[in-house]
Design an enzyme around this catalytic site. Sequence first.
Site, PDB file in Angstrom:
ATOM      1  N   GLY A 140       0.847  -1.176   0.000  1.00 17.73           N
ATOM      2  CA  GLY A 140       0.000   0.000   0.000  1.00 17.73           C
ATOM      3  C   GLY A 140       0.885   1.229   0.000  1.00 17.73           C
ATOM      4  O   GLY A 140       1.384   1.658  -1.042  1.00 17.73           O
ATOM      5  N   ILE A 193      -9.177  -1.191  -5.685  1.00 21.49           N
ATOM      6  CA  ILE A 193      -9.166  -0.410  -6.918  1.00 21.49           C
ATOM      7  C   ILE A 193     -10.501   0.305  -7.117  1.00 21.49           C
ATOM      8  O   ILE A 193     -11.538  -0.336  -7.303  1.00 21.49           O
ATOM      9  CB  ILE A 193      -8.845  -1.308  -8.132  1.00 21.49           C
ATOM     10  CG1 ILE A 193      -7.530  -2.068  -7.899  1.00 21.49           C
ATOM     11  CG2 ILE A 193      -8.796  -0.475  -9.400  1.00 21.49           C
ATOM     12  CD1 ILE A 193      -6.338  -1.183  -7.591  1.00 21.49           C
ATOM     13  N   ASP A 233       0.118  13.183  -6.807  1.00 24.17           N
ATOM     14  CA  ASP A 233       0.176  14.597  -6.411  1.00 24.17           C
ATOM     15  C   ASP A 233      -1.061  15.337  -6.897  1.00 24.17           C
ATOM     16  O   ASP A 233      -1.689  16.092  -6.155  1.00 24.17           O
ATOM     17  CB  ASP A 233       1.438  15.258  -6.984  1.00 24.17           C
ATOM     18  CG  ASP A 233       2.709  14.848  -6.256  1.00 24.17           C
ATOM     19  OD1 ASP A 233       2.600  14.364  -5.110  1.00 24.17           O
ATOM     20  OD2 ASP A 233       3.798  15.010  -6.836  1.00 24.17           O
ATOM     21  N   GLY A 275      -3.873  13.887  -7.870  1.00 28.77           N
ATOM     22  CA  GLY A 275      -5.038  13.244  -7.280  1.00 28.77           C
ATOM     23  C   GLY A 275      -5.336  13.746  -5.881  1.00 28.77           C
ATOM     24  O   GLY A 275      -6.502  13.793  -5.461  1.00 28.77           O
ATOM     25  N   GLY A 292     -28.734  13.062  19.308  1.00 32.03           N
ATOM     26  CA  GLY A 292     -29.174  11.728  18.912  1.00 32.03           C
ATOM     27  C   GLY A 292     -29.640  11.660  17.472  1.00 32.03           C
ATOM     28  O   GLY A 292     -29.473  10.641  16.796  1.00 32.03           O
ATOM     29  N   GLU A 336      -5.117   7.599  -1.590  1.00 31.35           N
ATOM     30  CA  GLU A 336      -4.208   8.462  -2.358  1.00 31.35           C
ATOM     31  C   GLU A 336      -3.109   9.042  -1.474  1.00 31.35           C
ATOM     32  O   GLU A 336      -2.702  10.202  -1.615  1.00 31.35           O
ATOM     33  CB  GLU A 336      -4.996   9.543  -3.104  1.00 31.35           C
ATOM     34  CG  GLU A 336      -5.912   8.923  -4.156  1.00 31.35           C
ATOM     35  CD  GLU A 336      -6.463   9.889  -5.162  1.00 31.35           C
ATOM     36  OE1 GLU A 336      -5.721  10.813  -5.563  1.00 31.35           O
ATOM     37  OE2 GLU A 336      -7.623   9.717  -5.562  1.00 31.35           O
ATOM     38  N   GLU A 370      -0.310  10.287   7.135  1.00 25.60           N
ATOM     39  CA  GLU A 370       1.078  10.130   7.596  1.00 25.60           C
ATOM     40  C   GLU A 370       2.046  10.344   6.431  1.00 25.60           C
ATOM     41  O   GLU A 370       3.112  10.951   6.591  1.00 25.60           O
ATOM     42  CB  GLU A 370       1.269   8.747   8.223  1.00 25.60           C
ATOM     43  CG  GLU A 370       0.586   8.550   9.578  1.00 25.60           C
ATOM     44  CD  GLU A 370      -0.926   8.358   9.473  1.00 25.60           C
ATOM     45  OE1 GLU A 370      -1.604   8.453  10.511  1.00 25.60           O
ATOM     46  OE2 GLU A 370      -1.432   8.105   8.351  1.00 25.60           O
TER      47      GLU A 370
END
Length: 384
Positions: free
Chosen positions: A131, A157, A241, A243, A341, A364, A368
Amino acid sequence: MDFTLTAEQQAWKDKAAAFAKEYIEPVAAELDKKGEFPFENVDRMAELGFLGMPFPKEYGGQGTDYVSYVACVEEIAKKDASHAIILSANNSLVGGPIYKFGTEEQKKKYLPDLLSGKKLGSFCLTEKDAGTDASRQKTEAVDKGDYWLLNGDKKFITNGGISKTLIVFAMTDRSQGVKNGITAFIVDADWEGVSAGKIEQKMGIRASQTAEMHFENVKIPKENLLGKPGQGFWIAMDTLDGGRIGVGAQSLGIAQEAFDLMCSYMMEREQFGVKLGKLDTLRFEVAKTKVQLDSARLLVYRAANYKDQGLPYKEAAAMAKYAASRAAVDLTRQSIQYHGGYGYMTEKPVERMYRDAKITEIYEGTNEVQQMVIASCTFDVPQK
């Protein structure tokens, strides 16, 4: 510095808002509940030109700038994030790399169908064990002289099983490592050996189909090499970038709608004889939230403007995606809290929006990763 949209940009934004209000809002909850792909609305988006916006008209695009595209993604995401990511993936993740890295023959062959919506596209990079760490790619393509032989499996995908045009990344030379050993290919989904696997059942964006894609002894013609051998990693990173600006716009739409619904409800709901919107404790929290929302908006549109101006936008895109996705998660959570609620019930759209928002911090490039990009641009890139 002008922060207002041009007349043309505003026209695209208004068109997207009207479409979303008329066609998406009435069906969004039901599509989410059933996990159904919005085929009819995708056809409508195609007719309106949303699936091929920032591309030259000579290839079937609309010839708009990236700011107009971002404005449309934002408006559509206000009513349903699934529609927004279908639109975003087709534009930035598939049309984008073919237009930027493809040969003239590839552009003429693939872009008209993609940009008109006749065919959708998918970006096939992620794998079960690869990933964030693309170096763990197991999908391989072997040069057989007259063709490349592709074998492997891809995971998570977007538009998988529906798309007809796939951008597939595969290891072609492990001795060169991840940065120079991966190659990109354009693959037709109807070729022998290409198949869709498991359709994922997701927490959110449930009207967007996410699937496994399998490639077994797929023969790729030499002319379907995208870019150069070994250039795949750089094509993937460059594509992501752009995306990330789209995901930032998607996040922004979710956040803005959650904010608007929250404020509207606070002016209706009365507790202890006072409207929620009149309680200073809550008003001050909303004020802080509004600052977060507008800060994210400025970052998203700045990144889009940088792309339009031909300026470096890697860091700007990472900052936009990071800030906007956090705003989407924070604002949908706060909106539910202030709805009480009622916000937890499926009758209110904020419950669905909360589930949709979380993925924006993951796909994408996780947030992190965005911090890694920002830090690298800060410390590792020579300062001008």
